[in-house]
Design a protein around this motif. Sequence first.
Motif, short mmCIF file in Angstrom:
data_model
loop_
_atom_site.label_atom_id
_atom_site.label_comp_id
_atom_site.label_asym_id
_atom_site.label_seq_id
_atom_site.Cartn_x
_atom_site.Cartn_y
_atom_site.Cartn_z
N GLU A 1 49.95 52.61 66.27
CA GLU A 1 48.65 52.50 65.62
C GLU A 1 48.78 52.10 64.16
OE1 GLU A 1 46.65 56.22 66.05
OE2 GLU A 1 46.81 56.12 68.22
N LEU A 2 49.76 52.70 63.54
CA LEU A 2 49.94 52.43 62.11
C LEU A 2 50.20 50.94 61.92
CD1 LEU A 2 50.23 53.38 59.28
CD2 LEU A 2 52.62 53.92 59.71
N VAL B 1 41.69 65.65 72.34
CA VAL B 1 41.74 64.51 73.24
C VAL B 1 41.54 65.07 74.65
CG1 VAL B 1 43.13 62.65 74.20
CG2 VAL B 1 43.27 63.19 71.79
N ALA C 1 43.65 52.07 66.79
CA ALA C 1 44.18 52.83 67.92
C ALA C 1 43.52 52.44 69.23
CB ALA C 1 43.95 54.32 67.66
N PRO D 1 57.05 55.25 73.77
CA PRO D 1 56.71 54.86 72.39
C PRO D 1 55.68 55.79 71.79
CG PRO D 1 56.05 53.15 73.97
CD PRO D 1 56.72 54.22 74.75
N ARG D 2 55.89 56.10 70.57
CA ARG D 2 54.98 56.99 69.84
C ARG D 2 53.69 56.25 69.50
NH1 ARG D 2 58.53 59.43 69.91
NH2 ARG D 2 59.55 60.64 68.32
N ALA D 3 52.57 56.83 69.89
CA ALA D 3 51.29 56.18 69.65
C ALA D 3 51.02 56.00 68.15
CB ALA D 3 50.15 56.97 70.30
N ALA D 4 51.39 57.00 67.38
CA ALA D 4 51.08 56.96 65.95
C ALA D 4 51.73 55.76 65.29
CB ALA D 4 51.54 58.25 65.27
N ALA D 5 52.97 55.50 65.64
CA ALA D 5 53.69 54.37 65.03
C ALA D 5 53.02 53.06 65.40
CB ALA D 5 55.14 54.38 65.48
N THR E 1 41.97 53.97 71.24
CA THR E 1 41.25 55.22 71.43
C THR E 1 39.79 54.97 71.13
OG1 THR E 1 43.18 56.42 70.64
CG2 THR E 1 41.10 57.60 70.65
N GLN F 1 42.27 56.28 75.49
CA GLN F 1 42.02 57.71 75.38
C GLN F 1 40.69 57.97 74.71
OE1 GLN F 1 45.58 56.75 76.04
NE2 GLN F 1 45.93 57.55 73.99
N PRO G 1 42.45 59.25 54.14
CA PRO G 1 43.82 59.00 54.62
C PRO G 1 43.84 58.68 56.11
CG PRO G 1 43.55 61.28 53.87
CD PRO G 1 42.26 60.58 53.63
N ARG G 2 44.67 57.75 56.48
CA ARG G 2 44.79 57.33 57.86
C ARG G 2 45.57 58.37 58.66
NH1 ARG G 2 43.16 53.76 56.09
NH2 ARG G 2 43.74 51.59 56.29
N ALA G 3 44.97 58.82 59.73
CA ALA G 3 45.62 59.88 60.52
C ALA G 3 46.95 59.40 61.09
CB ALA G 3 44.70 60.32 61.64
N ALA G 4 46.99 58.14 61.53
CA ALA G 4 48.21 57.64 62.16
C ALA G 4 49.40 57.73 61.22
CB ALA G 4 48.00 56.20 62.62
N ASP H 1 39.13 58.21 60.41
CA ASP H 1 40.52 58.55 60.08
C ASP H 1 41.45 58.19 61.22
OD1 ASP H 1 39.27 59.65 57.96
OD2 ASP H 1 39.69 61.73 58.48
N ARG H 2 40.95 58.38 62.40
CA ARG H 2 41.78 58.14 63.58
C ARG H 2 41.86 56.65 63.92
NH1 ARG H 2 43.64 62.64 65.27
NH2 ARG H 2 45.23 61.23 65.96
N ASP I 1 52.73 60.92 74.19
CA ASP I 1 52.71 59.74 73.31
C ASP I 1 51.93 60.01 72.05
OD1 ASP I 1 53.89 58.69 75.51
OD2 ASP I 1 52.24 57.36 76.05
N ARG I 2 50.89 60.78 72.19
CA ARG I 2 50.02 61.06 71.06
C ARG I 2 50.61 62.14 70.15
NH1 ARG I 2 45.92 57.94 71.27
NH2 ARG I 2 46.08 58.29 69.07
N SER I 3 51.73 62.68 70.54
CA SER I 3 52.36 63.74 69.74
C SER I 3 51.43 64.91 69.47
CB SER I 3 52.86 63.20 68.39
OG SER I 3 53.45 61.94 68.52
N GLU J 1 50.51 61.29 60.82
CA GLU J 1 51.19 61.79 62.02
C GLU J 1 52.60 61.24 62.14
OE1 GLU J 1 48.84 60.73 65.39
OE2 GLU J 1 47.10 61.80 64.59
N LEU J 2 52.71 59.98 61.82
CA LEU J 2 54.01 59.34 61.95
C LEU J 2 55.01 60.06 61.06
CD1 LEU J 2 55.77 57.15 63.03
CD2 LEU J 2 54.99 55.65 61.19
#
Lengths: 346, 346
Positions: free
Chosen positions: A57-58, B97, A63, A51-55, A65, A95, B51-54, A117-118, B117-119, B57-58
């Motif tokens: 988290e969104l 990271v 996160a 699974p993609r972490a970004a998705a 993290t 992380q 802006p949200r990083a996630a 942001d993260r 996962d973190r892309s 990234e997504l």
Amino acid sequence: MKKAPTIRDVAAAAGVSVSVVSRVLNPDSGPVASAKRQEVLRVIDELGYRPRAAARELSAGHALTIGLVVTDLSNPFFARLADRIVWEARSHGVQVVLMTTQEDPHLEAESLDTLLDRSVSGVIATPTGGNIEKWARLQDLGVNVVFVDRTIEELGDADVVSIENFDSARRSTEYLIGLGHTRVALVTGPRSTSTGRARISGYTAAHQSESLPIDHQLIRDVPFRGDAGGDAVGSLLALPQPPTALIVANTAQVQSSVRRLVQKGVRIPDDLSVIVFDDNPWTELMSPPLSVIRQPLDMLAVHALELVLGRMQGKFPEGPRLIEVKADFLPRNSCAPLALAHTTTH
Amino acid sequence: MKKAPTIRDVAAAAGVSVSVVSRVLNPDSGPVASAKRQEVLRVIDELGYRPRAAARELSAGHALTIGLVVTDLSNPFFARLADRIVWEARSHGVQVVLMTTQEDPHLEAESLDTLLDRSVSGVIATPTGGNIEKWARLQDLGVNVVFVDRTIEELGDADVVSIENFDSARRSTEYLIGLGHTRVALVTGPRSTSTGRARISGYTAAHQSESLPIDHQLIRDVPFRGDAGGDAVGSLLALPQPPTALIVANTAQVQSSVRRLVQKGVRIPDDLSVIVFDDNPWTELMSPPLSVIRQPLDMLAVHALELVLGRMQGKFPEGPRLIEVKADFLPRNSCAPLALAHTTTH
DNA sequence: ACCCGGAGTGGAACCGGTTCCACTTTTGTA
DNA sequence: TACAAAAGTGGAACCGGTTCCACTCCGGGT
């Protein structure tokens, strides 16, 4: 360059809906028939799906993290602290995003923005002392903040993990006074940091309890970075009545201070008794081995992480915690009783 | 605990559409009338919008993040390398990271999965030597991989940044042979690492060019972690015919090796000439100061980052690069000509 | 025979950005 | 003055997950 499979690819290959796959991915988020669970797991393995972490988290809004904000990784104190924290965090599936401030509040501010942001869930930091509103804002947005080593008094509701700064400084000062020294010099961090203040207080308290006067020329609260520690040592040695003992009370200043002593040909402990705040293995390799205040890094790291992870899971709801861990004093051969010769140079 | 504003909040407050706000956020992604740009910027500032990083990234499919995978931050070599890389990355707006492997391929594998996962767009790593398929898979998914310090030969298309391992080992060996030593010992990392092999080769080559026989007992390729370096030193000293010179060719082993020498009361350089691979400031503070091969950390860090960021921007399309930077040899007082006394103990 | 409740499932909205595209308004040029 | 090209704008789909909810089964109790 292939494309990584998504949850929908998995769902299609397993002949189920994405909901089912998601429920397999997150146990306890809903029921799944055992047969389908097996099949989904098989397909996940076969496709190498992750699974993609970004998705995630969104959707979750935050996160898994934490941010680690330290001054400077070339300082072994922070390096080893970071090592322990990263290691400990990993074992909890968290992380670490690392940022360094180089002791500059401006860089620190930037780092905090980035961490925001993260959407990090927590921050472990050695604050520079500035950016009070920024730290407050971070907490306001639900980020758990734990200060380690230093603190910012103005920030009411942050957890703090530190060593017993006052006590450590007091004990080492008393030890030297006990050896007969009356002119003990202290090199430490600026008074704008909590550690600088606490260590000066400990030093002062030791003098008061022994009814010794304090010569303010012997207290050097100087910047961490650059060669300020070494310069302080240089100017202490140049004093008309130089100190007979020296405490270097901050890891960051030990190296430049000791270098200066070596350069000047100061004999330890004959000319000068020395204690440093450090837990650097090389202090033991010098001749003579240096007496040190050993800072229990592991404890600092473990407590800091425990706090931040605990808060992430909603534990400890009853307000900020202050954890002080004990630092051991290891006397070695760099300290000697004051020789009479010193006091009676006619 | 407030909620952070989103792009839609900004759009609403500024009386424009989200598209416009997005274009303001990403210059060159489309035209925006100057007046509206001003207004949007004003609202962003007023609301403290970030802006949200996630989300970014997504949408983008990859993150402005690189992974840094090192063995162990308590090794000053990696700590300082990490410091430089984090610093350099930050100045390019890239987050780091950090993961540590403790020299364990299994942990390394976990780290790589996590980074996937973190892309992350890139990884800078000191590989353990295992996980070849995993590294390949990472590259296959478009992650730019740069190895630093060590490499994995089997992995054809990864960039590598390292010091001139062969040359450094050869030069220091030749230096000692030039001082008359015929029994030079080498403590270095395992042959499963590229650095271990290269340094042994350099050592061997020096012997061959000087027509000196090689005593394989004097070559110790031992693990990095734990006290293996110290133990190797101990057993070298216990040899019927002990070495008269020693090269500790890996940063990770220097500390335990030197500690053992100090413990055993070995006099440097009278009993043993010593050269270590290191750029630790404390080597200079010992008495005598140790001769070192100084590894140009800054160069390693800068080149590694340049490569990974460059690739992220699509530069260097012509296949993998190998960058070797020169390491300086700094002779200090820990090396002395072989005293005749050594050879003529009758 | 009937109803209730819980297990199991899939559809669809949502998180917060980016980007494509269709549409309107300007601007420039013949 | 007319018309094509460019500038400016907003709607909506999309990225890849999670989650709510409606719906279908099925078994058990009365």
